[in-house]
Design a protein around this motif. Structure first.
Motif, PDB file in Angstrom:
ATOM      1  N   SER A 150       0.828  -1.216   0.000  1.00 16.32           N
ATOM      2  CA  SER A 150       0.000   0.000   0.000  1.00 16.32           C
ATOM      3  C   SER A 150       0.856   1.256   0.000  1.00 16.32           C
ATOM      4  O   SER A 150       0.487   2.251  -0.624  1.00 16.32           O
ATOM      5  CB  SER A 150      -1.001   0.008   1.160  1.00 16.32           C
ATOM      6  OG  SER A 150      -0.570  -0.783   2.205  1.00 16.32           O
ATOM      7  N   VAL A 215      -2.890  -4.155   9.609  1.00  9.06           N
ATOM      8  CA  VAL A 215      -2.709  -2.871   8.939  1.00  9.06           C
ATOM      9  C   VAL A 215      -2.455  -1.793   9.978  1.00  9.06           C
ATOM     10  O   VAL A 215      -3.270  -1.571  10.867  1.00  9.06           O
ATOM     11  CB  VAL A 215      -3.951  -2.483   8.123  1.00  9.06           C
ATOM     12  CG1 VAL A 215      -3.670  -1.201   7.352  1.00  9.06           C
ATOM     13  CG2 VAL A 215      -4.315  -3.590   7.172  1.00  9.06           C
ATOM     14  N   VAL A 217      -1.839   2.112   9.897  1.00  7.41           N
ATOM     15  CA  VAL A 217      -1.809   3.285   9.017  1.00  7.41           C
ATOM     16  C   VAL A 217      -0.517   4.055   9.222  1.00  7.41           C
ATOM     17  O   VAL A 217       0.071   4.570   8.284  1.00  7.41           O
ATOM     18  CB  VAL A 217      -3.027   4.187   9.286  1.00  7.41           C
ATOM     19  CG1 VAL A 217      -2.921   5.470   8.487  1.00  7.41           C
ATOM     20  CG2 VAL A 217      -4.299   3.456   8.935  1.00  7.41           C
ATOM     21  N   ILE A 220       2.270   2.543   7.238  1.00  8.69           N
ATOM     22  CA  ILE A 220       2.077   2.852   5.819  1.00  8.69           C
ATOM     23  C   ILE A 220       2.555   4.273   5.539  1.00  8.69           C
ATOM     24  O   ILE A 220       3.293   4.534   4.590  1.00  8.69           O
ATOM     25  CB  ILE A 220       0.592   2.687   5.418  1.00  8.69           C
ATOM     26  CG1 ILE A 220       0.186   1.218   5.513  1.00  8.69           C
ATOM     27  CG2 ILE A 220       0.353   3.214   4.010  1.00  8.69           C
ATOM     28  CD1 ILE A 220      -1.264   0.962   5.196  1.00  8.69           C
TER      29      ILE A 220
ATOM     30  N   TYR B  57      -2.846  -3.150  -5.414  1.00  9.58           N
ATOM     31  CA  TYR B  57      -1.813  -3.034  -4.387  1.00  9.58           C
ATOM     32  C   TYR B  57      -2.430  -2.672  -3.041  1.00  9.58           C
ATOM     33  O   TYR B  57      -1.967  -3.081  -1.989  1.00  9.58           O
ATOM     34  CB  TYR B  57      -0.801  -1.953  -4.771  1.00  9.58           C
ATOM     35  CG  TYR B  57       0.256  -2.423  -5.738  1.00  9.58           C
ATOM     36  CD1 TYR B  57       1.361  -3.133  -5.284  1.00  9.58           C
ATOM     37  CD2 TYR B  57       0.171  -2.147  -7.098  1.00  9.58           C
ATOM     38  CE1 TYR B  57       2.342  -3.566  -6.163  1.00  9.58           C
ATOM     39  CE2 TYR B  57       1.139  -2.572  -7.984  1.00  9.58           C
ATOM     40  CZ  TYR B  57       2.222  -3.280  -7.518  1.00  9.58           C
ATOM     41  OH  TYR B  57       3.183  -3.706  -8.377  1.00  9.58           O
ATOM     42  N   LEU B  58      -3.474  -1.861  -3.078  1.00 12.77           N
ATOM     43  CA  LEU B  58      -4.067  -1.368  -1.831  1.00 12.77           C
ATOM     44  C   LEU B  58      -5.106  -2.320  -1.246  1.00 12.77           C
ATOM     45  O   LEU B  58      -5.500  -2.184  -0.098  1.00 12.77           O
ATOM     46  CB  LEU B  58      -4.734  -0.008  -2.077  1.00 12.77           C
ATOM     47  CG  LEU B  58      -3.798   1.181  -2.210  1.00 12.77           C
ATOM     48  CD1 LEU B  58      -4.533   2.367  -2.789  1.00 12.77           C
ATOM     49  CD2 LEU B  58      -3.228   1.543  -0.841  1.00 12.77           C
ATOM     50  N   ALA B  61      -4.867  -4.088   2.342  1.00 12.75           N
ATOM     51  CA  ALA B  61      -4.967  -3.101   3.424  1.00 12.75           C
ATOM     52  C   ALA B  61      -6.385  -2.559   3.540  1.00 12.75           C
ATOM     53  O   ALA B  61      -6.917  -2.429   4.648  1.00 12.75           O
ATOM     54  CB  ALA B  61      -3.978  -1.960   3.185  1.00 12.75           C
ATOM     55  N   LEU B  64      -8.905  -5.096   5.157  1.00 10.97           N
ATOM     56  CA  LEU B  64      -8.711  -5.207   6.604  1.00 10.97           C
ATOM     57  C   LEU B  64      -9.133  -3.916   7.320  1.00 10.97           C
ATOM     58  O   LEU B  64      -9.742  -3.963   8.390  1.00 10.97           O
ATOM     59  CB  LEU B  64      -7.254  -5.532   6.917  1.00 10.97           C
ATOM     60  CG  LEU B  64      -6.853  -6.981   6.633  1.00 10.97           C
ATOM     61  CD1 LEU B  64      -5.349  -7.144   6.669  1.00 10.97           C
ATOM     62  CD2 LEU B  64      -7.494  -7.913   7.661  1.00 10.97           C
TER      63      LEU B  64
END
Lengths: 345, 355
Positions: A150, A215, A217, A220, B57-58, B61, B64
């Motif tokens: 991501s 995940v 954030v 990321i 790609y995202l 993420a 989830l």
């Protein structure tokens, strides 16, 4: 949290420029005071200058000594719990009951490492260790893959709604994690992941302990910023050579962002090692306890007036040592990651 | 697929941008000509513009996040404003009235929540200023020594890499009395802290296991010592980083003017450090409001028989009983408090920070 994190990063960037601007103000506010006037105005002989210089060095040395004394006292206060923990873990119970203070930090080593061996016979700590390591490694790996993918999309690819998406992601960082826990607790229960008995126990526990936290954030965001520092020319050159995005990511971006990835890995592993609340809420079967909850449960002797404190300290030491080792060898990455994130564990 | 459309639409948009850019006055004289820029731009568009690829790609993420972040936000707000919510009833098709019943329940009739609120506020008000001042002193001292600086820095960072439950147990043991405090003859160990107190001719204190209202402050004391100890490393790290980025010239200028140390500290160090101080204060307050695992570490699962309940403790304790409504309401209050405190902090620090 997130806003603050961003702030600090920005502050770091702008601080130098700001420092320059302040120049004038500071210069004005620090007028020469007292002794300086004498120095400047009075006619001074060389000897006088020498004595003043001498006085200044003496003061400086005294000041330095004071600083070292202060720092040493504080450092001792800070590491005292660790020293006490290790010293106590090497004592027998009788030695521990001995109130003489000399014995506090210097045990007679009567028990050697007997307490440590006893921990494994009286508790299932080794099982909890294993559970934690498996969950830690698995969740870190999965989390890294998701984060890298991501971050790459956000840093290098163009798509509609990218800015809105990114802003939305950052906004979620402001919300305290406890707010998510309530619904997530219900969600995993609905999925049946809290049902850890029977043949699906291991799989349920695995999903339960990893999925909600894959995940982050913030990671990321961190990685995206790092990716964006890699010059775009490299990407274009790779494109001219006909390299696919994925190959470019794998061969160029990941190696170049390795320090950040290492920081993320360490913080994530430490997180798995230290997590308490979620496993405590959702793990119904003690076979799937993680280390922290296993430790707390094994010595949860609220009503017990005679806890075996040396034994307890041996267990605590064993839980702490992997963290110390990681810290010792990877200090640089941890401090870098922490100073940018402010995330505890 | 729909993706195709999106790609084309946005391609048009993307193509419009370079034109705009070219119309801007060129800032650098050696800048590439408009022609090469357009070529480069269109090449960029081709290689970079794969909308569907980006979404792939995202995807992991986003899925989830949707399940474990976005849905919880929506659901928590929803549940908090449903009177007498219970999840079993909802599955059975029961509907609930919209209202602020949950908030009224926890604020008006629940002693637990008020205890939690008081405790949390006390923890914040006491520990944040103390640990910040201490961290500032240590950071300034660290910054003004040369030899051994790295070693001291490592020692001061050590508490950060610990398991808060495990070290909480160490703090409990340092203070703990083994045996029944009420019967001094039967006490086998007074614990390290009491031993020192007794050597100094003071009375021992039942720090951990005391009962009743009188035992509140001894327990709070242990907790505060632990929280400050635990909060130091992060604050020192940030403040030291800030100190090291201050331009040395100010100090040199102050030295030439032989400005007294205290003046240097208040007129140079603190103002230039103010953004870092603000950051440390805000994170400190947020951390204080979320205090929880340190209490479990020292006092066990029941948080000293509920005496040391905190906001987060209240939320977590409500979950196994399926009190989702009250827990959600408490979580929203927690969020509101954190939000307000952060805003006040930012506002104040904007007024007082030096730039």
């Amino acid at each position: 949290m997130s806003e603050l994190e961003k702030d600090v990063i920005q502050n770091e960037d702008t601080s130098n420029a700001a420092v320059e601007n302040e120049n004038v103000e500071i210069a004005q506010s620090t007028n020469p005071v007292g002794s300086t006037e004498n120095l400047v105005q009075g006619v001074m002989h060389e000897q006088d200058i020498k004595t003043v210089a001498k006085k200044q060095t003496v003061g400086k040395i005294l000041g330095q000594i004071g600083l070292y004394v202060f720092l040493t006292i504080m450092a001792f206060v800070v590491i005292f719990p660790f020293i006490w923990m290790i010293a106590t873990s090497l004592k027998s119970v009788d030695e521990y009951y001995d109130a003489s203070l000399e014995l506090v930090l210097f045990p007679s080593f009567a028990r050697d490492f007997k307490n440590y061996a006893e921990v494994f016979t009286t508790t299932d700590l080794e099982m909890y260790f294993l559970n934690t390591v498996i969950i830690g490694i698995a969740s870190t790996l999965m989390s890294l893959v998701i984060t890298i993918l991501s971050a790459f999309a956000l840093a290098r690819l163009e798509f509609k709604g990218k800015n809105i998406l990114f802003a939305g992601l950052l906004a979620t960082m402001m919300i305290p994690g406890e707010l998510f826990t309530i619904t997530n607790y219900k969600t995993v229960a609905d999925f049946g992941w809290t049902n850890q008995f029977g043949s699906m126990g291991w799989i349920n526990s695995f999903f339960n302990l990893t999925m909600p936290f894959l995940v982050s954030v913030f990671y990321i965001y961190l990685l995206k910023q790092n990716f964006m520092q890699i010059p775009e020319e490299l990407y274009l050159a790779a494109k001219v050579d006909g390299t696919t995005d994925f190959k470019y990511l794998l061969r160029v971006m990941i190696p170049l962002a390795l320090p950040t990835l290492i920081s993320i890995t360490i913080l994530k592993m430490m997180g798995a090692w230290n997590t308490y609340m979620w496993p405590k809420l959702t793990t119904t079967n003690s076979d799937y306890y993680l280390i922290t909850i296993g430790l707390r449960e094994a010595f949860s002797s609220v009503d017990n007036q005679q806890p075996d404190i040396p034994l307890q300290m041996a267990a605590v030491t064993m839980v702490s040592i992997p963290l110390f080792l990681v810290f010792l060898f990877l200090r640089k990455y941890i401090m870098k990651g922490v100073s940018r994130s402010g995330i505890k564990g | 697929m729909k993706n195709e459309n999106i790609t084309e639409d946005s391609l048009v948009e993307q193509n419009a941008e370079p034109v705009l850019e070219n119309q801007l006055p060129a800032e650098e004289s050696i800048a590439p000509t408009a022609a090469t820029k357009t070529v480069r731009r269109s090449f960029l568009d081709k290689v970079k513009f794969d909308s569907w690829k980006a979404w792939i790609y995202l995807l992991p993420a986003l899925i989830l996040l949707a399940v474990f972040t976005v849905w919880p936000i929506i659901n928590t707000i929803r549940v908090a404003f449903l009177n007498d919510y219970n999840s079993l009833g909802e599955q059975g098709g029961e509907t609930f009235q919209l209202g602020i019943g949950n908030f009224i329940t926890i604020l008006a009739s629940g002693d637990d929540f008020r205890t939690a609120l008081t405790n949390t506020l006390l923890i914040c008000v006491i520990t944040v200023p103390l640990s910040t001042i201490l961290a500032l002193l240590i950071a300034v001292a660290l910054n003004s020594i040369k030899p051994l600086q790295k070693i001291y820095q490592t020692i001061f960072f050590l508490p950060y890499v610990t398991n808060s439950i495990a070290i909480g147990m160490v703090f409990a043991a340092v203070f703990d009395v083994v045996g029944d405090f009420a019967f001094p003859d039967l006490v086998q160990s007074w614990g390290f802290v009491n031993n020192i107190l007794m050597k100094m001719g003071l009375d021992p204190v039942n720090w951990i296991d005391g009962l009743g209202d009188a035992s509140y402050w001894p327990k709070m004391f242990v907790l505060i010592v632990y929280i400050i100890w635990n909060a130091l490393p992060f604050k020192i790290l940030i403040l030291l980083g800030g100190l090291q980025s201050i331009n040395k010239q100010y100090y040199e200028a102050a030295m030439i003017d032989s400005t007294p140390r205290w003046r240097v500290f208040t007129k140079i160090t603190v103002p230039l450090l103010s953004p870092m101080l603000a950051y440390v204060l805000i994170t400190g307050f947020i951390g204080g409001f979320k205090e929880y695992s340190s209490i479990i570490g020292i006092f066990g699962d029941d948080m000293a028989g509920g005496q040391l309940y905190t906001m987060v403790g209240f939320i977590y304790d409500a979950l196994p009983d399926a009190q989702y409504g009250e827990a959600s309401a408490a979580a929203l209050i927690l969020f509101a408090i954190i939000f307000v405190v952060t805003m006040i902090n930012l506002w104040v620090s904007k007024k007082t920070t030096h730039y």
